[in-house]
Design an enzyme around this catalytic site. Sequence first.
Site, PDB file in Angstrom:
ATOM      1  N   THR A 170      31.282  24.171  18.233  1.00  0.00           N
ATOM      2  CA  THR A 170      32.341  23.163  18.854  1.00  0.00           C
ATOM      3  C   THR A 170      32.907  23.360  20.141  1.00  0.00           C
ATOM      4  O   THR A 170      33.358  24.381  20.518  1.00  0.00           O
ATOM      5  CB  THR A 170      33.736  23.043  17.862  1.00  0.00           C
ATOM      6  OG1 THR A 170      32.818  22.695  16.517  1.00  0.00           O
ATOM      7  CG2 THR A 170      34.335  21.809  18.225  1.00  0.00           C
ATOM      8  N   CYS A 207      39.389  52.622  35.941  1.00  0.00           N
ATOM      9  CA  CYS A 207      39.447  53.667  34.699  1.00  0.00           C
ATOM     10  C   CYS A 207      38.496  53.025  33.907  1.00  0.00           C
ATOM     11  O   CYS A 207      38.619  51.931  33.150  1.00  0.00           O
ATOM     12  CB  CYS A 207      40.836  53.893  34.237  1.00  0.00           C
ATOM     13  SG  CYS A 207      41.798  55.187  34.916  1.00  0.00           S
ATOM     14  N   GLN A 225      31.517  33.450  41.507  1.00  0.00           N
ATOM     15  CA  GLN A 225      32.441  33.658  42.695  1.00  0.00           C
ATOM     16  C   GLN A 225      32.414  32.532  43.699  1.00  0.00           C
ATOM     17  O   GLN A 225      32.916  32.540  44.712  1.00  0.00           O
ATOM     18  CB  GLN A 225      32.213  34.851  43.412  1.00  0.00           C
ATOM     19  CG  GLN A 225      32.838  36.075  42.519  1.00  0.00           C
ATOM     20  CD  GLN A 225      34.234  35.957  42.030  1.00  0.00           C
ATOM     21  OE1 GLN A 225      34.901  35.404  42.599  1.00  0.00           O
ATOM     22  NE2 GLN A 225      34.609  36.624  41.157  1.00  0.00           N
ATOM     23  N   GLY A 235      31.615  32.753  32.137  1.00  0.00           N
ATOM     24  CA  GLY A 235      30.398  33.054  33.238  1.00  0.00           C
ATOM     25  C   GLY A 235      29.663  34.093  32.585  1.00  0.00           C
ATOM     26  O   GLY A 235      28.305  33.983  32.690  1.00  0.00           O
ATOM     27  N   THR A 236      30.118  35.192  31.722  1.00  0.00           N
ATOM     28  CA  THR A 236      29.344  35.979  31.236  1.00  0.00           C
ATOM     29  C   THR A 236      28.390  35.454  30.075  1.00  0.00           C
ATOM     30  O   THR A 236      27.171  35.719  29.900  1.00  0.00           O
ATOM     31  CB  THR A 236      30.015  37.038  30.251  1.00  0.00           C
ATOM     32  OG1 THR A 236      30.952  37.553  31.402  1.00  0.00           O
ATOM     33  CG2 THR A 236      29.360  38.047  29.448  1.00  0.00           C
ATOM     34  N   HIS A 286      37.851  29.887  35.110  1.00  0.00           N
ATOM     35  CA  HIS A 286      39.086  30.323  35.548  1.00  0.00           C
ATOM     36  C   HIS A 286      38.875  31.100  36.771  1.00  0.00           C
ATOM     37  O   HIS A 286      39.936  31.470  37.317  1.00  0.00           O
ATOM     38  CB  HIS A 286      39.392  31.330  34.399  1.00  0.00           C
ATOM     39  CG  HIS A 286      38.472  32.596  34.483  1.00  0.00           C
ATOM     40  ND1 HIS A 286      38.913  33.739  34.930  1.00  0.00           N
ATOM     41  CD2 HIS A 286      37.467  32.960  33.857  1.00  0.00           C
ATOM     42  CE1 HIS A 286      37.953  34.811  34.622  1.00  0.00           C
ATOM     43  NE2 HIS A 286      37.214  34.353  33.908  1.00  0.00           N
ATOM     44  N   SER A 332      32.337  29.747  36.133  1.00  0.00           N
ATOM     45  CA  SER A 332      33.220  30.049  35.241  1.00  0.00           C
ATOM     46  C   SER A 332      34.441  29.504  35.743  1.00  0.00           C
ATOM     47  O   SER A 332      35.044  29.504  36.801  1.00  0.00           O
ATOM     48  CB  SER A 332      33.422  31.516  35.135  1.00  0.00           C
ATOM     49  OG  SER A 332      34.423  31.804  34.283  1.00  0.00           O
TER      50      SER A 332
HETATM   51  N1  PLP Z   1      29.850  37.202  37.624  1.00  0.00           N
HETATM   52  C1  PLP Z   1      30.791  37.291  38.381  1.00  0.00           C
HETATM   53  C2  PLP Z   1      30.175  37.687  39.830  1.00  0.00           C
HETATM   54  C3  PLP Z   1      32.019  37.697  38.184  1.00  0.00           C
HETATM   55  O1  PLP Z   1      32.826  37.855  39.134  1.00  0.00           O
HETATM   56  C4  PLP Z   1      32.442  37.731  36.939  1.00  0.00           C
HETATM   57  C5  PLP Z   1      34.050  37.722  36.447  1.00  0.00           C
HETATM   58  O2  PLP Z   1      34.688  38.641  37.143  1.00  0.00           O
HETATM   59  C6  PLP Z   1      31.614  37.217  35.941  1.00  0.00           C
HETATM   60  C7  PLP Z   1      30.450  37.068  36.334  1.00  0.00           C
HETATM   61  C8  PLP Z   1      31.976  36.975  34.453  1.00  0.00           C
HETATM   62  O3  PLP Z   1      32.772  35.805  34.366  1.00  0.00           O
HETATM   63  P1  PLP Z   1      33.718  35.670  32.945  1.00  0.00           P
HETATM   64  O4  PLP Z   1      34.937  36.497  33.195  1.00  0.00           O
HETATM   65  O5  PLP Z   1      33.846  34.016  33.106  1.00  0.00           O
HETATM   66  O6  PLP Z   1      32.806  35.921  31.948  1.00  0.00           O
END
Ligand code: PLP
Length: 420
Positions: free
Chosen positions: A240, A328, A181, A74-75, A204, A202
């Site tokens: 890839t 933390c 989410q 997702g990032t 996972h 994402s």
């Molecule tokens: N955006 C949201 C709202 C998320 O909850 C998360 C992960 O917790 C991310 C982005 C990032 O996703 P990833 O862990 O696949 O990089």
Amino acid sequence: MPYTLQAYLDNNATTLPAPEAVDAMQPYLREVYGNPSSAHTFGGRAQHAVAKAREQVAALLGCTGVEVLFTSCGTEGDNAAIVAALDALPSRKHIITTRVEHPAVLSPLRHLATRGYRVTELNVDRQGGIDLEELRREISGDTALVSVMWANNETGVIFPVHEVGEIAKQNGAMFHVDAVQSPGKVKLDLAKEAAIDFLAISAHKFHGVKGAGALFVRKGTRFRPLIHGGEQERGRRGGTENVPGIVAMGVAAELVLKDFDAAVTRVAALRDRLEAGLLAKCDHVVVNGDRDHRLCNTLNVGFEFIEGESILLMLDTLGIAVSSGSACSSGSLEPSHVLRAMSVPFTAVHGSIRFSLGRYSTDKDVDYVLEKVPPVIKRLREISPFGRQAPNEKAEAERRREKIESGRRFFGKRPEQHRV
Ligand code: PLP
């Protein structure tokens, strides 16, 4: 110390990969390991699998296959969308987002704020909602990008992305949605959401495996890659492809669609039972976030006058996996930026716990948590030196740091924690 997981209620952090998804990826780890870009038949098999997954993910998003770009997470999708949006409107130097976005969006945007962009972070109210009037006031012909999440990872609060998109389009801005989410919890139909240019997910987070994600890029949108390299993904992302992860994501997407309504109803009922039980059995509990506009699986509660980190550690010894509203980072206890933006009182923000359920959560999980959590809360309240008095913020921070350090000594040193 022996550890047995009894109740996994941290599905907003990550989910159990669906057995069907894990089974589907096996041949691409063991036998069909060709590179999808290779010209030979063996590589073509991997390419075929990627193409099939693209259609499965497109079905989940309600878009076409050419609008799906595979990413690693997702990032990456969020970062790629931001870079592409700004590149598409190079003369505009203003970006709008919200104070409660995930760091995957906030962090690149705060970086851009040091590189000549003006970044506006919209406020949220006590319920975690945004004010569309504030957006209308802030947006202008200089706004290149509006980036607003579909649903918040900490509170589950759902934003009115449809309305936000309309406002963005009226002003000629690009619109990106972090929907990490959303799959499995919210119906996504991008054919109907014409204002959305980019949307990240994402695998996972919806029972696929880590290392695979997807970015929706609306057909016809100008797109400069974040990752330059070969011609993979029609020249939009070098590197890839993670074929096994992509195959698993396709199957996970199919599973989401298969029983969407039933799964949402079942998970919501479990979450509601958990919420009602905790409110009935524990004193001084507040629910954080708008209960009427919230993901079906998420419950964020503040146990007032005690610390989330202590609750988390005690629940951990009982095999309950949840997240706390303070984590933390850099050796200090930072309260959640989301709960602070919502002005959750200091007394509750530190004692906030996120319970997030998923497709595999059961009544047994909820029963276990309802049996174990109330005595933990009662015990922590008894030993809290502050009783029900609001502590002095600075002294409290110092005391909490000390407590975490002793927790670390007990549990062993762990890497820095941050909220996911
Ligand atoms: N955006 C949201 C709202 C998320 O909850 C998360 C992960 O917790 C991310 C982005 C990032 O996703 P990833 O862990 O696949 O990089």
